[in-house]
Design an enzyme around this catalytic site. Structure first.
Site, PDB file in Angstrom:
ATOM      1  N   GLU A  76       0.832  -1.214   0.000  1.00  0.00           N
ATOM      2  CA  GLU A  76       0.000   0.000   0.000  1.00  0.00           C
ATOM      3  C   GLU A  76       0.865   1.263   0.000  1.00  0.00           C
ATOM      4  O   GLU A  76       0.492   2.281  -0.602  1.00  0.00           O
ATOM      5  CB  GLU A  76      -0.924   0.001   1.216  1.00  0.00           C
ATOM      6  CG  GLU A  76      -1.834  -1.218   1.289  1.00  0.00           C
ATOM      7  CD  GLU A  76      -1.185  -2.402   2.008  1.00  0.00           C
ATOM      8  OE1 GLU A  76      -1.849  -3.430   2.170  1.00  0.00           O
ATOM      9  OE2 GLU A  76      -0.005  -2.290   2.396  1.00  0.00           O
ATOM     10  N   ASN A 136       3.785   1.529  -1.487  1.00  0.00           N
ATOM     11  CA  ASN A 136       4.243   1.695  -2.863  1.00  0.00           C
ATOM     12  C   ASN A 136       3.162   2.334  -3.732  1.00  0.00           C
ATOM     13  O   ASN A 136       3.440   3.217  -4.550  1.00  0.00           O
ATOM     14  CB  ASN A 136       4.631   0.342  -3.460  1.00  0.00           C
ATOM     15  CG  ASN A 136       5.811  -0.294  -2.753  1.00  0.00           C
ATOM     16  OD1 ASN A 136       6.635   0.398  -2.156  1.00  0.00           O
ATOM     17  ND2 ASN A 136       5.908  -1.609  -2.825  1.00  0.00           N
ATOM     18  N   TYR A 196       9.211  -9.503   9.700  1.00  0.00           N
ATOM     19  CA  TYR A 196       9.195  -9.383  11.153  1.00  0.00           C
ATOM     20  C   TYR A 196       8.057  -8.419  11.515  1.00  0.00           C
ATOM     21  O   TYR A 196       8.273  -7.237  11.745  1.00  0.00           O
ATOM     22  CB  TYR A 196      10.538  -8.859  11.666  1.00  0.00           C
ATOM     23  CG  TYR A 196      11.694  -9.779  11.315  1.00  0.00           C
ATOM     24  CD1 TYR A 196      12.132 -10.734  12.221  1.00  0.00           C
ATOM     25  CD2 TYR A 196      12.315  -9.699  10.075  1.00  0.00           C
ATOM     26  CE1 TYR A 196      13.176 -11.595  11.897  1.00  0.00           C
ATOM     27  CE2 TYR A 196      13.350 -10.561   9.737  1.00  0.00           C
ATOM     28  CZ  TYR A 196      13.776 -11.503  10.651  1.00  0.00           C
ATOM     29  OH  TYR A 196      14.797 -12.365  10.332  1.00  0.00           O
ATOM     30  N   GLY A 246       0.606 -11.212 -16.501  1.00  0.00           N
ATOM     31  CA  GLY A 246       2.060 -11.306 -16.657  1.00  0.00           C
ATOM     32  C   GLY A 246       2.561 -10.732 -17.956  1.00  0.00           C
ATOM     33  O   GLY A 246       2.205  -9.609 -18.334  1.00  0.00           O
ATOM     34  N   GLY A 282       6.987  -5.521  -6.681  1.00  0.00           N
ATOM     35  CA  GLY A 282       6.506  -4.143  -6.767  1.00  0.00           C
ATOM     36  C   GLY A 282       5.805  -3.827  -8.069  1.00  0.00           C
ATOM     37  O   GLY A 282       5.189  -2.763  -8.202  1.00  0.00           O
ATOM     38  N   ASP A 309       2.135  -3.346  -7.548  1.00  0.00           N
ATOM     39  CA  ASP A 309       1.816  -2.082  -6.870  1.00  0.00           C
ATOM     40  C   ASP A 309       1.837  -0.926  -7.861  1.00  0.00           C
ATOM     41  O   ASP A 309       0.990  -0.028  -7.805  1.00  0.00           O
ATOM     42  CB  ASP A 309       2.814  -1.825  -5.743  1.00  0.00           C
ATOM     43  CG  ASP A 309       2.854  -2.978  -4.743  1.00  0.00           C
ATOM     44  OD1 ASP A 309       1.830  -3.657  -4.578  1.00  0.00           O
ATOM     45  OD2 ASP A 309       3.918  -3.184  -4.128  1.00  0.00           O
TER      46      ASP A 309
END
Length: 314
Positions: free
Chosen positions: A35, A37, A104, A227, A256, A259
């Site tokens: 989001e 990006n 993480y 693609g 990315g 995005d």
């Protein structure tokens, strides 16, 4: 007028050399998150994205806030807490294909957002909402908060775009992922699945089949990324067809690209362009993205976008 995005921006540690993440010694620190990006892409195209999230009162949280402001992203929907830390991720260096990534984010500040937090937000002046399937998978409260924001946007009659962005590792089961994300898709204006995601979510093997499934849920616009072939677009009761992929000189990193595609489609729709025109813009920006290593480094300004379209190659 603002375009709301909801998600979890994270600190990003990108390896400066090839090798296992456990062995690499040098990293470059930046900001990651699907989001985020998209928000950067929208801002560079002249829109005002407003990021709805929660950050920790910690160095990564402050870095992300500073990055938002530097990139023209409104921060008035950002919450902060001293009770949890900002999430982060590590990304390997690769010269071909997708890099290894370690997350993480369990128990992160963003994962603690609740519907009550959403009810307190001032959405005055907002014109659109964009969500992905990533944030609802982070925690039960994040899912509930996402549902509440969608409800508020629908009450305000804001167009909603939804990128499934499947992250199976974040879900308890594939069955729950499919049921939850298809539930969120009901009533949105535009959905942007990849063809592989579409097969998983709908059980349909073709872009046309995926579009038919989501139209049956009331989704007006379906754009299926295919693609190297480009994308298939379909408007409920309107035009449908294929938009070919935009040529690239050299593929560097595919992370990315989706995005960038989303930023292209959302920005064009916000400007009143047709779904076909929006899909073309999405293809162009997605192509630009895969020629850069960073998730948002190559996102173009409007002038850069126009120049690349004229040149015919990203």
């Amino acid at each position: 007028m603002k375009i709301i995005l909801m998600g979890e921006p994270m600190g990003l540690f990108m390896a400066n050399e090839t090798g296992s993440l456990s062995e690499v010694n040098g990293f470059t620190v930046s900001i990651a998150g699907a989001e985020y990006n998209v928000a950067v892409g929208l801002a560079r195209l002249g829109h005002t994205p407003a990021y709805c999230t929660r950050l920790g009162f910690d160095p990564l949280g402050e870095r992300i806030l500073r990055g938002m402001r530097q990139n023209g992203i409104a921060t008035d929907l950002v919450m902060q807490t001293e009770e949890a830390l900002t999430g982060f991720m590590m990304k390997a260096f690769t010269q071909k294909g997708d890099p290894d990534i370690a997350y993480y984010r369990k128990g992160s500040a963003a994962s603690t957002i609740t519907p009550h937090d959403i009810d307190k937000l001032d959405l005055y002046g907002c014109e659109r909402l964009h969500v992905t399937g990533i944030f609802p998978a982070v925690s039960e409260s994040a899912l509930a908060a996402t549902k509440r924001l969608i409800q508020r946007a629908q009450a305000l009659e804001l167009p909603i775009s939804f990128d499934p962005n499947l992250r199976p590792q974040l879900w308890a089961s594939e069955k729950k992922m499919i049921a939850t994300l298809n539930g969120l898709a009901q009533g949105v204006e535009t959905i942007l699945p990849g063809i592989g995601e579409g097969r998983i979510l709908t059980g349909r093997d073709t872009p046309e089949g995926v579009a038919e499934y989501y139209h049956s849920l009331g989704v007006k616009n379906v754009v299926v990324k295919t693609g190297k072939e480009g994308a298939y677009f379909s408007q409920l009761g309107g035009k449908a067809g294929y938009s070919p992929a935009f040529p690239v000189r050299e593929k560097v990193d595919t992370v990315g690209a989706g995005d960038g595609f989303a930023a292209g489609v959302i920005s064009a729709l916000a400007e009143g362009e047709t779904l076909e025109e929006a899909t073309f813009r999405g293809n162009v920006i997605g192509a630009i993205q895969i020629t850069h290593r960073s998730d948002n480094e190559g996102l173009p300004t409007r002038e850069q976008l126009s120049k690349i379209i004229l040149e015919g190659t990203a």
